[in-house]
Design a protein around this motif. Structure first.
Motif, PDB file in Angstrom:
ATOM      1  N   ILE A 141      26.405  -7.744   6.964  1.00 27.77           N
ATOM      2  CA  ILE A 141      26.126  -8.050   8.371  1.00 27.77           C
ATOM      3  C   ILE A 141      25.380  -9.370   8.483  1.00 27.77           C
ATOM      4  CG2 ILE A 141      24.865  -7.275  10.414  1.00 27.77           C
ATOM      5  CD1 ILE A 141      25.563  -4.440   9.681  1.00 27.77           C
ATOM      6  N   TYR A 144      27.865 -12.165   7.981  1.00 27.49           N
ATOM      7  CA  TYR A 144      28.716 -12.447   9.153  1.00 27.49           C
ATOM      8  C   TYR A 144      28.009 -13.434  10.074  1.00 27.49           C
ATOM      9  CZ  TYR A 144      30.771  -7.900   7.844  1.00 27.49           C
ATOM     10  OH  TYR A 144      31.320  -6.858   7.169  1.00 27.49           O
ATOM     11  N   VAL A 145      26.710 -13.192  10.298  1.00 24.05           N
ATOM     12  CA  VAL A 145      25.959 -14.071  11.198  1.00 24.05           C
ATOM     13  C   VAL A 145      25.871 -15.476  10.608  1.00 24.05           C
ATOM     14  CG1 VAL A 145      23.780 -14.387  12.401  1.00 24.05           C
ATOM     15  CG2 VAL A 145      24.639 -12.094  12.006  1.00 24.05           C
ATOM     16  N   GLY A 148      29.155 -17.376  10.965  1.00 21.43           N
ATOM     17  CA  GLY A 148      29.422 -17.823  12.332  1.00 21.43           C
ATOM     18  C   GLY A 148      28.273 -18.588  12.942  1.00 21.43           C
ATOM     19  N   GLY A 157      33.424 -19.880  14.043  1.00 17.99           N
ATOM     20  CA  GLY A 157      33.626 -18.605  14.726  1.00 17.99           C
ATOM     21  C   GLY A 157      34.818 -17.849  14.171  1.00 17.99           C
ATOM     22  N   ALA A 159      36.127 -18.158  11.204  1.00 17.08           N
ATOM     23  CA  ALA A 159      35.802 -17.696   9.855  1.00 17.08           C
ATOM     24  C   ALA A 159      34.996 -16.400   9.923  1.00 17.08           C
ATOM     25  CB  ALA A 159      35.019 -18.769   9.114  1.00 17.08           C
ATOM     26  N   ALA A 160      34.008 -16.371  10.831  1.00 18.75           N
ATOM     27  CA  ALA A 160      33.164 -15.190  10.945  1.00 18.75           C
ATOM     28  C   ALA A 160      33.971 -13.993  11.418  1.00 18.75           C
ATOM     29  CB  ALA A 160      32.008 -15.470  11.904  1.00 18.75           C
ATOM     30  N   LEU A 161      34.884 -14.223  12.371  1.00 20.97           N
ATOM     31  CA  LEU A 161      35.701 -13.115  12.892  1.00 20.97           C
ATOM     32  C   LEU A 161      36.529 -12.495  11.770  1.00 20.97           C
ATOM     33  CD1 LEU A 161      36.764 -11.610  15.467  1.00 20.97           C
ATOM     34  CD2 LEU A 161      38.699 -13.151  15.347  1.00 20.97           C
ATOM     35  N   LYS A 162      37.174 -13.366  10.978  1.00 24.40           N
ATOM     36  CA  LYS A 162      38.015 -12.834   9.897  1.00 24.40           C
ATOM     37  C   LYS A 162      37.173 -12.110   8.866  1.00 24.40           C
ATOM     38  CE  LYS A 162      41.871 -15.899  10.534  1.00 24.40           C
ATOM     39  NZ  LYS A 162      42.493 -17.181  10.239  1.00 24.40           N
ATOM     40  N   PHE A 164      34.356 -10.673   9.364  1.00 21.32           N
ATOM     41  CA  PHE A 164      33.849  -9.429   9.947  1.00 21.32           C
ATOM     42  C   PHE A 164      34.913  -8.338   9.941  1.00 21.32           C
ATOM     43  CE2 PHE A 164      33.582  -6.702  13.677  1.00 21.32           C
ATOM     44  CZ  PHE A 164      32.398  -6.065  13.401  1.00 21.32           C
ATOM     45  N   LEU A 165      36.129  -8.677  10.393  1.00 20.84           N
ATOM     46  CA  LEU A 165      37.162  -7.638  10.503  1.00 20.84           C
ATOM     47  C   LEU A 165      37.533  -7.089   9.124  1.00 20.84           C
ATOM     48  CD1 LEU A 165      39.388  -9.059  13.345  1.00 20.84           C
ATOM     49  CD2 LEU A 165      37.694  -7.239  13.458  1.00 20.84           C
ATOM     50  N   ALA A 168      34.343  -5.111   7.698  1.00 18.65           N
ATOM     51  CA  ALA A 168      34.099  -3.809   8.304  1.00 18.65           C
ATOM     52  C   ALA A 168      35.106  -2.797   7.776  1.00 18.65           C
ATOM     53  CB  ALA A 168      34.191  -3.922   9.827  1.00 18.65           C
TER      54      ALA A 168
ATOM     55  N   VAL B  31      40.777  -3.437  16.730  1.00 18.71           N
ATOM     56  CA  VAL B  31      40.569  -3.335  15.279  1.00 18.71           C
ATOM     57  C   VAL B  31      39.220  -2.666  15.003  1.00 18.71           C
ATOM     58  CG1 VAL B  31      40.363  -4.616  13.138  1.00 18.71           C
ATOM     59  CG2 VAL B  31      41.961  -5.377  14.880  1.00 18.71           C
ATOM     60  N   VAL B  35      38.155   0.787  12.949  1.00 17.19           N
ATOM     61  CA  VAL B  35      37.129   0.910  11.909  1.00 17.19           C
ATOM     62  C   VAL B  35      36.160   2.038  12.257  1.00 17.19           C
ATOM     63  CG1 VAL B  35      35.219  -0.267  10.800  1.00 17.19           C
ATOM     64  CG2 VAL B  35      37.340  -1.490  11.216  1.00 17.19           C
ATOM     65  N   GLU B  74      26.595  -2.856  13.091  1.00 20.71           N
ATOM     66  CA  GLU B  74      27.788  -3.640  12.795  1.00 20.71           C
ATOM     67  C   GLU B  74      28.546  -3.960  14.081  1.00 20.71           C
ATOM     68  OE1 GLU B  74      30.401  -3.225   8.898  1.00 20.71           O
ATOM     69  OE2 GLU B  74      30.858  -1.708  10.381  1.00 20.71           O
ATOM     70  N   LEU B  81      30.005 -11.622  18.073  1.00 21.05           N
ATOM     71  CA  LEU B  81      30.968 -12.596  17.559  1.00 21.05           C
ATOM     72  C   LEU B  81      32.160 -12.728  18.488  1.00 21.05           C
ATOM     73  CD1 LEU B  81      31.408 -11.979  13.749  1.00 21.05           C
ATOM     74  CD2 LEU B  81      31.022 -14.139  14.880  1.00 21.05           C
ATOM     75  N   ILE B  85      33.518 -16.043  20.444  1.00 19.79           N
ATOM     76  CA  ILE B  85      34.869 -16.575  20.290  1.00 19.79           C
ATOM     77  C   ILE B  85      35.607 -16.585  21.618  1.00 19.79           C
ATOM     78  CG2 ILE B  85      37.114 -16.001  19.287  1.00 19.79           C
ATOM     79  CD1 ILE B  85      35.591 -15.331  16.756  1.00 19.79           C
ATOM     80  N   GLN B  88      34.902 -19.617  23.584  1.00 21.56           N
ATOM     81  CA  GLN B  88      35.560 -20.835  23.121  1.00 21.56           C
ATOM     82  C   GLN B  88      37.038 -20.844  23.474  1.00 21.56           C
ATOM     83  OE1 GLN B  88      34.940 -20.888  18.955  1.00 21.56           O
ATOM     84  NE2 GLN B  88      32.907 -21.786  19.080  1.00 21.56           N
ATOM     85  N   MET B 100      43.239 -21.890  10.898  1.00 22.29           N
ATOM     86  CA  MET B 100      43.227 -22.130   9.447  1.00 22.29           C
ATOM     87  C   MET B 100      44.314 -21.282   8.787  1.00 22.29           C
ATOM     88  SD  MET B 100      39.168 -22.188   8.706  1.00 22.29           S
ATOM     89  CE  MET B 100      38.790 -20.771   9.670  1.00 22.29           C
TER      90      MET B 100
END
Lengths: 494, 102
Positions: A141, A144-145, A148, A157, A159-162, A164-165, A168, B31, B35, B74, B81, B85, B88, B100
């Motif tokens: 956790i 993740y912070v 991002g 952002g 990168a952090a999303l991927k 995190f998903l 988790a 998603v 989880v 979590e 997050l 996002i 943005q 990416m």
């Protein structure tokens, strides 16, 4: 839990206090006009905290001790705690110039780095599934912070999303494995689980002991995610590319080492009775990991992505060492290679990312072709990156060579010839893309009007430490070998 | 008493639905919900094992409570997050968040 237990918890307590102190000082100085100079001191406060935490390891040296029923202060844990503290210290040095101008909330960044070190310390020392889960999740956790952290940067952002998903999902899968282990043995204590499996009757009427096999596979998802093993690696390239570069350095070394530490402790100690099952699994994962990592790295044009795939491949090499371990009594022969590899890899990879940080801080460029003619723009950076790259490729006289020597040596002693052959072929493929960067740096002329690259002082410190240690571990590896061998021989619970 | 197997089958089913959700949903929040289902399957497992097989103590129940707490933390970080996002890009569809590649 008594008072002497607290002396073994000193590193954790100091890190907690230091993280809180950095948070509060940042809060205090943020609102004050004219305190900008003081806030520049925060990374150094964090470094002092890490130094004190390293001193706090002294009471835990030597011997195996159970602390507060759920933690072990054994040489194995001390090794990884020291690795984490050193690694994060170097990462902080690289972060000082990198964050300047990128985000106004720099204090929090250093506090989070201290918190993440605390998480590593808890995870590597944990001897109970509950605490292993909590430590790994604390690490995830916070990471993740950190990934991002650059909120206004689109890539950070994403990168952090991927991360995190994937993270988790992986931790939920790992947790399912833990619940099966608990069901099979009725306890979450690692020693208790090991005892239950060792005495479990085989064949028909064996109760729930068969749950161990699915549990191994499910647990591997969680640990393999942290260590970026194929097929749990998909997050790694995107996260490494998008994250702030110092965080990438952290994820690819300290976070990865934590994944391996927990994997080793759980598989070696707890599931020792099922070694034949997980050895085969680890060998397969290792082959796929290094081959896929290297082949994909070949066609990368972004240096951070290239190092990301290279770090996946390195995880495959390290896993060879874990798969090649054999046990005689309470000693684990061959495991010291993994520790030597992880330690040498720490300095090599953090150093490589420190060079990337230096170039990125000065020019904002992260493509491999931007490194053309680096030797004329900054001979020092080019020379240092050369050292780090040959260490990653495993060419002497560097620490990376020592790591590969010991890990491959363990596999040879175990007569895992196919594995060694595949690893050797992979090393050659890897040398190709590492030396391709070297070719760009030294033999391709720089673009017109390219200016020399200046390097900030803290970053120079980080480069100096990592380069000197990378070379020193290759030239005089004696102390490290002794330390690593000592650290694994006592890897037992009680 | 309801036999242990029933609980385990229920948990395994719930876990599979969660995995499917985590893999198949395109919305990041979806998603995350997948989880959460997986974590709830773990909780059912833990409490059922505690009731039927545990040697002693409250470990299974305690573990489940820890899982619930950590899941909340979590989710908090994850949703923060997602909001960052969304600001943005005006989307949290994971298929559209792909600058990416490779």
């Amino acid at each position: 839990m008594n008072l002497t237990d607290l002396t073994y918890l000193l590193p954790e307590l100091i890190l907690l206090l230091a993280a809180t102190a950095v948070f509060l000082l940042d809060l205090l100085w943020l609102k004050r006009p004219g305190a900008e100079g003081k806030r520049a001191l925060l990374p150094y406060v964090a470094l002092v905290g890490l130094g004190l935490a390293a001193l706090g390891l002294i009471p835990s040296l030597g011997g195996v001790r159970q602390v507060a029923t759920m933690l072990a202060a054994d040489p194995f844990a001390v090794f990884f705690k020291a690795l984490a503290i050193i690694g994060v210290a170097v990462v902080i040095l690289t972060a000082i110039p990198y964050l300047r101008g990128r985000t106004p909330y720099r204090g929090e960044f250093y506090a989070l780095l201290l918190a993440v070190t605390l998480a590593v310390c808890l995870a590597v020392g944990a001897t109970n599934l509950v605490l292993i889960y909590l430590g790994m999740e604390f690490l995830s956790i916070t990471s993740y912070v950190l990934v991002g952290f650059l909120r206004h940067d689109c890539k950070s952002g994403e990168a952090a999303l991927k991360y995190f998903l994937y993270g988790a999902t992986a931790s939920a899968v790992m947790l399912y494995g833990m619940s099966l282990l608990y069901g099979a043995t009725g306890t979450t204590d690692l020693g208790g689980i090991a005892a239950a499996f060792a005495s479990a009757p085989q064949g028909a009427g064996a109760g729930l002991a068969w749950l161990g096999t699915p549990a191994i596979i499910l647990l591997l998802a969680g640990f393999g995610f942290k260590a970026s093993l194929v097929p749990f690696h998909q997050w790694a390239p995107d996260t490494y590319e998008g994250a702030p570069t110092p965080v990438t350095a952290f994820l690819s070394t300290v976070s990865k080492a934590t994944g391996f530490a927990v994997l080793i402790r759980v598989f070696m100690v707890v599931l020792a009775a099922m070694q034949y099952q997980w050895t085969a699994l680890l060998i397969a994962v290792s082959i796929v990991t290094m081959t896929l990592g290297n082949l994909t790295a070949l066609r990368q044009t972004n240096i951070k992505r290239l190092l990301a795939y290279s770090s996946i491949a390195q995880a495959g090499y390290i896993l060879i060492g874990v798969a090649a371990v054999w046990m005689s009594g309470a000693t684990f022969t061959g495991l010291n290679g993994v520790l030597i590899y992880l330690f040498a890899y720490l300095f090599t990879n953090v150093g490589a990312f420190a060079v990337v940080t230096a170039v990125e801080s000065a020019t904002g460029a992260t493509e491999v072709k931007d490194y053309a003619g680096l030797v004329t723009r900054s001979p020092w950076l080019a020379g240092l990156l050369f050292v780090f790259l040959i260490s990653l490729a495993g060419i002497p006289p560097t620490g990376g060579f020592m790591g590969k020597f010991f890990v491959f040596g363990a596999a040879v002693q175990q007569r895992l010839w196919v594995l060694v052959a595949i690893a050797a072929v992979n090393s050659v493929i890897a040398a190709f893309y590492y030396l391709n960067v070297v070719r760009y740096m030294f033999f391709t002329p720089a673009e017109e009007g390219a200016e020399p690259i200046g390097v900030a002082w803290p970053l120079r410190g980080a480069l100096l430490v990592t380069a000197v240690l990378t070379l020193l571990l290759g030239l005089a590896p004696g102390p490290l070998i002794t330390w690593a061998t000592h650290s694994v021989q006592l890897l037992a619970l009680r | 008493m309801v036999p242990l197997t029933w609980y385990l089958v229920l948990a395994a089913g719930l876990f599979c639905i969660g995995v499917f959700g985590a893999l198949a949903r395109k919305n990041a929040v979806g998603v995350l919900m997948g989880v959460e289902l997986m974590l709830n399957a773990v909780n059912i497992n833990l409490v059922a094992f505690w009731r039927h097989t545990a040697v002693s103590g409250m470990t299974g129940q305690l573990f489940a409570i820890f899982v619930i707490t950590v899941a909340a933390a979590e989710a908090a970080v994850g949703l923060a997050l997602f909001i960052a996002i969304y600001r943005q890009r005006r989307t949290v569809n994971v298929e559209e968040i792909d600058t990416m590649k490779g």
